[in-house]
Write an enzyme that holds these catalytic residues in place. Sequence first.
Site, PDB file in Angstrom:
ATOM      1  N   ASP A  62       0.833  -1.187   0.000  1.00  0.00           N
ATOM      2  CA  ASP A  62       0.000   0.000   0.000  1.00  0.00           C
ATOM      3  C   ASP A  62       0.879   1.253   0.000  1.00  0.00           C
ATOM      4  O   ASP A  62       1.644   1.486   0.937  1.00  0.00           O
ATOM      5  CB  ASP A  62      -0.908  -0.021   1.238  1.00  0.00           C
ATOM      6  CG  ASP A  62      -1.801   1.193   1.297  1.00  0.00           C
ATOM      7  OD1 ASP A  62      -2.484   1.436   0.294  1.00  0.00           O
ATOM      8  OD2 ASP A  62      -1.785   1.893   2.305  1.00  0.00           O
ATOM      9  N   THR A  95      -3.313   6.600  -4.000  1.00  0.00           N
ATOM     10  CA  THR A  95      -2.093   7.246  -3.513  1.00  0.00           C
ATOM     11  C   THR A  95      -0.891   6.918  -4.391  1.00  0.00           C
ATOM     12  O   THR A  95      -0.123   7.803  -4.749  1.00  0.00           O
ATOM     13  CB  THR A  95      -1.769   6.806  -2.075  1.00  0.00           C
ATOM     14  OG1 THR A  95      -1.940   5.409  -1.974  1.00  0.00           O
ATOM     15  CG2 THR A  95      -2.660   7.487  -1.095  1.00  0.00           C
ATOM     16  N   THR A  96      -0.759   5.627  -4.720  1.00  0.00           N
ATOM     17  CA  THR A  96       0.390   5.241  -5.544  1.00  0.00           C
ATOM     18  C   THR A  96       0.292   5.913  -6.912  1.00  0.00           C
ATOM     19  O   THR A  96       1.277   6.441  -7.433  1.00  0.00           O
ATOM     20  CB  THR A  96       0.455   3.714  -5.706  1.00  0.00           C
ATOM     21  OG1 THR A  96       0.227   3.121  -4.439  1.00  0.00           O
ATOM     22  CG2 THR A  96       1.798   3.281  -6.230  1.00  0.00           C
ATOM     23  N   ASP A 391     -10.862   1.072   3.126  1.00  0.00           N
ATOM     24  CA  ASP A 391     -10.682   1.432   1.715  1.00  0.00           C
ATOM     25  C   ASP A 391     -11.958   1.190   0.925  1.00  0.00           C
ATOM     26  O   ASP A 391     -12.395   2.036   0.141  1.00  0.00           O
ATOM     27  CB  ASP A 391      -9.527   0.629   1.100  1.00  0.00           C
ATOM     28  CG  ASP A 391      -8.181   1.147   1.563  1.00  0.00           C
ATOM     29  OD1 ASP A 391      -8.163   2.083   2.389  1.00  0.00           O
ATOM     30  OD2 ASP A 391      -7.148   0.624   1.097  1.00  0.00           O
TER      31      ASP A 391
END
Length: 549
Positions: A62, A95-96, A391
């Site tokens: 993550d 986010t990535t 999530d």
Amino acid sequence: MMSGQPVIILKEGTQRETGKTALHDNIKAALVIADAVRSTLGPYGMDKMLVDSLGEVTITNDGATILKELEVEHPAAKMIVEVAKTQDSEVGDGTTTAVVLAGELLKRAEELIDKNVHPTVITIGFTKAKEKAFEILDEIALELKKDDAKLLQQVAATSLTGKNIGGANSFIAELAVKSVKEVAEESDGKTKVDVKRIKVEKKHGGSVHDSELVQGVVLDKERAHPRMPERVEDARIALITQALEIKKTEISSSIEIRDPAKIQQFLDEEEREQREMAEKLVAAGANVVICEKGISDVVQYYLSKSHVYAVQRAKKSDMEALARATGGRLIANLRDLSKGDLGSAKLVEERKIAGDAMTFITGCKNPKSVTVLLRGGTEHAVNDYERAFNDAMRAAAIALEDGKIVTGGGSAEMEVALRLRDYCAKVGGREQLAVDAFAEAMEFIPRTLAENAGKDPVDTLIELKSKHGKKGEGVHYGVSADDGKIKDMLKEKVLEPLRVKKQAIASATEVASMILRIDDVVAAKRPEEKGKEMSGGSSGMPPGMPPGM
Ligand code: ADP
Ligand code: MG
């Protein structure tokens, strides 16, 4: 005259970098961060093993977690880490993607700077490209109808791909969708999901499939005294934030009592005070008391005599959740308590979950408050389920609020890239170069997904482009999680909230532009480095730059 004499305006020991050197160093540092998380993108993302200074090991893929754990020191790298944090707090996913995009934008910008395109021109081009990208995303977005629970479940499930939760994905996604639908509210034709109304309580022991959605609030607390009732129907609940015991004085003092009768009088006095606390609660009509602090034995005794169910040392966040759910008011001073302050619920009862007693407050005045009781074999597993649940819940909540989704697997990014290229010509001038660079950065997402799935990125991109090139039909083609092949992501049910995609693009553009506008880094001498040999001084790097960067 002053001429020839250097003018010293900065404190001794300050390090300074200007112009292209500053820019190149900042970009280099940002890229280190982007490279670090790139291999974790997508369903085939690799894991990272993180070992903190205490030797604690975390294995995760993550992006947000990885960046939280890294102790980054370089200021530009820190800005990238901030982007991940913002993305995480705003939408909980992507986010990535945001970090990888930011890195790619900066890499392309650096190439343009080397070709003497001014950073300001690049940032203007990037902003134009971002706005166009938003338009394109709006055009290709799909509608999600409020009552389409199946589609919503697929959005929630997509946010869980690649998570280490051993086959519980669809179960968790379903739980997330159910809880989100439970608390969703309609006002002025808009759907609002307040995820704060979804409380997560964890209990290990049992399997994840024993997890349940409770209509109300669950406290990880047993009743304060075994003589209290185990079950109270038509509960009228007092929510007390003060301690229900004799206040201890701040200063320790001693009273000397010689007369035995006086000792008894003193003790009676204390007892009376505590009995009055219980009486006050009962007089107000409470048959349940939830206290944020302790409840003394004497108060407990009197409460149980009046058949009151009491809980002591409830968490602050639980007190707030209870106030929302039961319509009660938090009381900081018992003297202020009146009937109108009590919350209400159909039932308060103690139940044993995995051998531990917990308090269930159900049938609340405000039904739009739920608790998800997550179960799992070990504490570690339950923590993983909690992260996954959060999530899935965020993704479902956002998709339900906006009613707009896009297809994943890099399909949306590919389509944006292609249409941005058409738009390039309209922009013209040097800014056009920046728009083109932006398009290339977008392509980097499907490219990375293919690479992480072990596919040849160049071949994949060529095939993907040709699929998308066919007008109208190819929009949703992306890189599949099953085999890394090009497939229709609509058929594959890989769906993401539109807002997550937009936010990722917006944050990436913003941080890239911010870094590009910096042409001067002035770093103060650090206090702990004073007196030490300035080891980093000769390299021209700002302090804190790790060696070898
Ligand atoms: P992020 O932190 O950006 O959310 P992830 O590692 O979760 O990073 O990867 C998200 C990317 O993986 C998105 O581009 C998404 O479309 C893609 N993705 C997720 N599930 C699948 C799937 N089943 N098949 C193909 N791509 C997927
Ligand atoms: Mg994700």
